[in-house]
Design an enzyme around this catalytic site. Structure first.
Site, short mmCIF file in Angstrom:
data_model
loop_
_atom_site.label_atom_id
_atom_site.label_comp_id
_atom_site.label_asym_id
_atom_site.label_seq_id
_atom_site.Cartn_x
_atom_site.Cartn_y
_atom_site.Cartn_z
CB CYS A 50 -0.91 -0.04 1.22
SG CYS A 50 -1.81 1.48 1.49
CB SER A 106 -1.67 -9.86 -2.63
OG SER A 106 -1.74 -8.47 -2.79
N GLY A 130 -9.40 -3.82 -14.79
CA GLY A 130 -9.79 -3.77 -13.38
C GLY A 130 -9.31 -2.45 -12.78
CB ILE A 173 -4.09 -2.27 -11.16
CG1 ILE A 173 -4.02 -2.52 -9.65
CG2 ILE A 173 -2.71 -1.93 -11.74
CD1 ILE A 173 -3.03 -3.59 -9.24
CG LEU A 228 -10.21 0.88 -15.56
CD1 LEU A 228 -11.64 0.89 -15.08
CD2 LEU A 228 -10.16 1.30 -17.03
CD GLU A 229 -6.91 3.38 -8.70
OE1 GLU A 229 -7.89 3.48 -7.96
OE2 GLU A 229 -5.76 3.12 -8.25
CG ASP A 277 -4.18 -7.75 -0.22
OD1 ASP A 277 -5.24 -7.27 0.23
OD2 ASP A 277 -3.50 -7.19 -1.11
CG HIS A 336 -27.06 24.77 -0.93
ND1 HIS A 336 -27.22 23.99 -2.06
CD2 HIS A 336 -27.10 26.07 -1.34
CE1 HIS A 336 -27.39 24.79 -3.12
NE2 HIS A 336 -27.31 26.05 -2.70
P1 FAD Z 1 0.72 -5.78 1.99
O1 FAD Z 1 0.46 -4.33 1.98
O2 FAD Z 1 1.01 -6.46 0.71
O3 FAD Z 1 1.94 -6.00 2.99
C1 FAD Z 1 2.54 -7.24 3.18
C2 FAD Z 1 3.95 -7.02 3.66
O4 FAD Z 1 4.51 -8.27 4.05
C3 FAD Z 1 4.89 -6.47 2.58
O5 FAD Z 1 5.56 -5.33 3.08
C4 FAD Z 1 5.88 -7.62 2.32
O6 FAD Z 1 7.18 -7.15 2.01
C5 FAD Z 1 5.85 -8.33 3.66
N1 FAD Z 1 6.22 -9.76 3.60
C6 FAD Z 1 5.70 -10.69 2.76
N2 FAD Z 1 6.22 -11.91 3.05
C7 FAD Z 1 7.07 -11.73 4.09
C8 FAD Z 1 7.89 -12.60 4.84
N3 FAD Z 1 7.92 -13.92 4.62
N4 FAD Z 1 8.65 -12.07 5.81
C9 FAD Z 1 8.64 -10.73 6.07
N5 FAD Z 1 7.86 -9.86 5.40
C10 FAD Z 1 7.08 -10.36 4.43
N6 FAD Z 1 -6.08 -0.68 -1.77
C11 FAD Z 1 -6.89 0.31 -1.35
O7 FAD Z 1 -7.64 0.10 -0.40
N7 FAD Z 1 -6.89 1.53 -1.96
C12 FAD Z 1 -6.09 1.81 -3.00
O8 FAD Z 1 -6.12 2.92 -3.52
C13 FAD Z 1 -5.23 0.79 -3.48
N8 FAD Z 1 -4.41 1.03 -4.52
C14 FAD Z 1 -3.55 0.05 -4.93
C15 FAD Z 1 -2.73 0.30 -6.01
C16 FAD Z 1 -1.86 -0.66 -6.46
C17 FAD Z 1 -0.95 -0.37 -7.63
C18 FAD Z 1 -1.79 -1.92 -5.79
C19 FAD Z 1 -0.83 -2.98 -6.24
C20 FAD Z 1 -2.62 -2.19 -4.73
C21 FAD Z 1 -3.51 -1.21 -4.28
N9 FAD Z 1 -4.40 -1.44 -3.23
C22 FAD Z 1 -5.24 -0.46 -2.82
C23 FAD Z 1 -4.42 -2.73 -2.53
C24 FAD Z 1 -3.63 -2.63 -1.20
O9 FAD Z 1 -2.31 -2.22 -1.48
C25 FAD Z 1 -3.63 -3.96 -0.49
O10 FAD Z 1 -4.95 -4.42 -0.34
C26 FAD Z 1 -3.01 -3.83 0.89
O11 FAD Z 1 -1.69 -3.36 0.79
C27 FAD Z 1 -3.01 -5.17 1.62
O12 FAD Z 1 -2.42 -5.02 2.86
P2 FAD Z 1 -1.69 -6.23 3.60
O13 FAD Z 1 -1.20 -5.66 4.89
O14 FAD Z 1 -2.55 -7.41 3.63
O15 FAD Z 1 -0.45 -6.62 2.66
P1 NAD Z 2 -8.83 -6.73 -10.74
O1 NAD Z 2 -9.31 -8.02 -10.24
O2 NAD Z 2 -9.44 -5.46 -10.26
O3 NAD Z 2 -8.96 -6.68 -12.34
C1 NAD Z 2 -8.36 -7.63 -13.16
C2 NAD Z 2 -9.01 -7.54 -14.52
O4 NAD Z 2 -8.28 -8.35 -15.41
C3 NAD Z 2 -10.45 -8.04 -14.52
O5 NAD Z 2 -11.27 -7.13 -15.20
C4 NAD Z 2 -10.35 -9.36 -15.25
O6 NAD Z 2 -11.52 -9.72 -15.94
C5 NAD Z 2 -9.20 -9.08 -16.20
N1 NAD Z 2 -8.52 -10.26 -16.69
C6 NAD Z 2 -8.24 -11.40 -16.03
N2 NAD Z 2 -7.60 -12.27 -16.84
C7 NAD Z 2 -7.46 -11.65 -18.05
C8 NAD Z 2 -6.89 -12.01 -19.29
N3 NAD Z 2 -6.33 -13.20 -19.45
N4 NAD Z 2 -6.91 -11.12 -20.31
C9 NAD Z 2 -7.49 -9.90 -20.15
N5 NAD Z 2 -8.06 -9.52 -18.98
C10 NAD Z 2 -8.04 -10.37 -17.95
O7 NAD Z 2 -7.25 -6.75 -10.48
P2 NAD Z 2 -6.16 -5.60 -10.54
O8 NAD Z 2 -6.65 -4.43 -11.29
O9 NAD Z 2 -4.92 -6.28 -10.97
O10 NAD Z 2 -6.04 -5.20 -9.02
C11 NAD Z 2 -5.64 -6.17 -8.04
C12 NAD Z 2 -6.18 -5.84 -6.69
O11 NAD Z 2 -5.61 -4.66 -6.19
C13 NAD Z 2 -7.68 -5.65 -6.72
O12 NAD Z 2 -8.26 -6.70 -6.00
C14 NAD Z 2 -7.94 -4.37 -6.05
O13 NAD Z 2 -8.82 -4.52 -4.97
C15 NAD Z 2 -6.59 -3.91 -5.52
N6 NAD Z 2 -6.47 -2.48 -5.90
C16 NAD Z 2 -7.33 -1.61 -5.34
C17 NAD Z 2 -7.28 -0.28 -5.71
C18 NAD Z 2 -8.25 0.66 -5.11
O14 NAD Z 2 -8.87 0.33 -4.11
N7 NAD Z 2 -8.42 1.86 -5.65
C19 NAD Z 2 -6.36 0.14 -6.65
C20 NAD Z 2 -5.52 -0.79 -7.21
C21 NAD Z 2 -5.58 -2.11 -6.81
#
Ligand code: FAD
Ligand code: NAD
Length: 460
Positions: A42, A144, A181, A183, A185-186, A307, A439
């Site tokens: 995150c 994840s 999805g 990611i 779109l953003e 995750d 408002h």
């Molecule tokens: P993580 O944040 O993945 O943290 C897990 C941590 O564990 C990591 O730091 C990793 O290094 C560590 N780790 C893993 N294995 C080990 C190990 N064996 N030993 C020690 N450390 C380890 N969510 C939102 O709600 N809003 C958003 O706007 C949003 N935007 C996103 C944009 C992108 C590009 C991505 C990829 C994700 C986004 N998400 C967003 C999703 C969000 O990042 C995750 O849902 C969230 O980070 C999950 O939190 P977590 O604590 O479960 O795991």
């Molecule tokens: P997603 O699940 O949101 O979207 C994946 C998209 O890929 C889906 O529309 C799916 O149908 C498509 N897809 C799957 N297989 C395909 C294929 N073979 N060819 C073409 N399209 C295919 O996943 P993401 O965008 O990778 O995001 C991952 C996670 O990260 C999400 O679960 C989301 O919750 C989290 N995330 C959240 C935010 C936020 O909260 N603003 C921002 C970024 C990521």
């Protein structure tokens, strides 16, 4: 061997929040993180850097066109991409440092290295601080990783995941995004705003599966106007780098030549290298750790959140679980209301949702009434120049209890908070309609949608 009450593996929003809450409740807490910076996906490569780029790229888009609509003419606008990326990095660094400060304040022991569970109560740490620690309880919060796609050869450069798409050193001429999805779109919007041609390839016949279909369809039209090209119903069979260019192959289509590829087809739990198989910790066939309602795995004393377990992959969901799990360990009430967890897509306009969609209510046979109100009829939206979209409220046909709220429009991500609180408190649409909303604000559209549930919206 150092003894702790709780050892958390992973310092993302799930892990670091759980560690802080457990420390507040008097536990002796340690957190193992393999990266040098705290904050997880995150803070380091997810929510925060993507939002920093979304805000910056939106300002650029406004300055290069839309500001003139406000009577503000700017000339000589230039993109300074290195500075934009540097600003993003500074925001990330300051927030990661902030978590370090919170750990110090709460006297949480931090270990840097890879954590592996050796047995219930024992964790091995590999890396610079290699050692074994013991704990009454262990919490897995390892998050994840990006899901791979068969045939797509990710090289961590031209063909990459969201992590690479947060650091492209120049604006690609043509970016192909696999997956429409969150990611896709953003980050697709970021690079389109900065001048790239962006083609989004999606397997399904719609964008944003899981979100309200009507609003997703409306949003797609807006994104198309902003320059994103969508090719739906596309099965990507491969992508590789050839002579410094990328080639993307889709079933039954001509190969697509482009500069860069962003693979965004979902994320998978990061649970493979933790010693779980040796301990027989139960996981789903996709690798998510199975937990009970106290977040305990199939092995007593080992817990999991975020995750790494089933449910929406969202930072705030991980945080809620972190707090609930820590409170459960302290003998308090352990509960997360998954019906009240909002989801937000930070595009322009934003898309936000909480509770059930119409599709889910129809499938479950739940009778509902729908109120919808457009931003077009709202004074503040007109002043902002952001009149696209609507608020849609779904309430139970008999009890009027709010079951779902879906918003496409300006600041939808902030507006959805009211709906989440309403669902948490079991509010009715009448409750929202009867509450005074200042408002002129965008929040008045939520109130009008509540009125519309009963067919009595005022301003339309
Ligand atoms: P993580 O944040 O993945 O943290 C897990 C941590 O564990 C990591 O730091 C990793 O290094 C560590 N780790 C893993 N294995 C080990 C190990 N064996 N030993 C020690 N450390 C380890 N969510 C939102 O709600 N809003 C958003 O706007 C949003 N935007 C996103 C944009 C992108 C590009 C991505 C990829 C994700 C986004 N998400 C967003 C999703 C969000 O990042 C995750 O849902 C969230 O980070 C999950 O939190 P977590 O604590 O479960 O795991
Ligand atoms: P997603 O699940 O949101 O979207 C994946 C998209 O890929 C889906 O529309 C799916 O149908 C498509 N897809 C799957 N297989 C395909 C294929 N073979 N060819 C073409 N399209 C295919 O996943 P993401 O965008 O990778 O995001 C991952 C996670 O990260 C999400 O679960 C989301 O919750 C989290 N995330 C959240 C935010 C936020 O909260 N603003 C921002 C970024 C990521």
């Amino acid at each position: 061997m150092t003894q702790h009450d709780l050892v958390v593996i992973g310092a993302g929003p799930g892990g670091y929040v759980a560690a802080i809450r457990a420390a507040q409740l008097g536990m002796n807490v340690a957190c193992i993180e393999k990266e040098n910076a705290l904050g997880g996906t995150c803070l380091r490569v997810g929510c925060i850097p993507s939002k920093a780029l979304l805000e910056a790229s939106e300002l650029y888009r406004m300055a290069t066109g839309h500001l003139s609509e406000f009577g503000v003419n700017v000339e000589g606008v230039k993109l300074d991409l290195p500075k934009m990326l540097q600003r993003k990095d500074q925001i990330v660094a300051s927030l990661c440092k902030g978590v370090e400060g919170l750990f110090r304040k709460n006297k949480i022991t931090r270990y840097t290295g890879h954590g592996r569970i050796l047995a219930a109560g024992r964790v091995g740490i590999e890396g610079p601080q290699a050692q074994e620690v013991s704990a009454k309880n262990i919490l897995i919060a390892t998050g994840s990783i990006s899901a791979p796609l068969k045939g797509v050869e990710v090289d961590g450069n031209l063909i990459g995941t969201s992590t690479e798409a947060l650091t492209y050193p120049e604006v690609p001429k043509h970016l192909v995004v696999i997956g429409a999805g969150v990611i896709g779109l953003e980050l697709g919007c970021v690079w389109a705003r900065l001048g790239a041609k962006v083609t989004v390839l999606e397997y399904l016949n719609r964008i944003l599966p899981g979100m309200d279909t009507e609003l997703a369809t409306e949003a797609q039209k807006t994104f198309q106007k902003q320059g994103l090209e969508f090719r739906l119903g596309m099965r990507v069979t491969g992508a590789r780098v050839k002579d410094g260019r990328c080639v993307v192959e889709c079933e039954g289509q001509e190969p697509i030549d482009c500069d860069r590829v962003l693979l965004a087809v979902g994320r998978l739990p990061n649970t493979d290298d933790l010693g779980l198989d040796a301990l027989n910790v139960a996981r789903t066939n996709r690798g998510f750790i199975q937990v009970d309602r106290h977040f305990q795995t199939s092995i007593p004393g080992i817990f999991a959140i975020g995750d790494a377990i089933p449910g929406p992959m969202l930072a705030h969901k991980a945080e809620e679980e972190g707090v609930a799990c820590a409170e459960g360990l302290a003998g308090k009430y352990c509960h997360v209301n998954y019906d009240a967890i909002p989801g937000v897509v930070y595009t322009d306009p934003e898309i936000a949702s909480v509770g059930k969609t119409e599709e889910q209510l129809k499938d479950a046979g739940i009778p509902y009434r729908k109120g919808s109100f457009p931003f077009m009829a709202n004074g503040r939206a007109k002043a902002l120049g952001q009149t696209e979209g609507r608020v849609k409220m779904l309430a139970h046909a008999e009890t009027d209890r709010i079951l779902g709220v879906h918003i496409l429009g300006p600041r939808a991500g902030d507006l959805i908070a009211e709906a989440a609180v309403a669902i948490e408190f079991g509010a009715s649409s009448e409750d929202i309609a009867r509450s005074s909303h200042a408002h002129p604000t965008l929040a008045e559209v939520v109130k009008e949608a509540a009125f519309a549930v009963d067919g009595r919206a005022i301003h339309i």
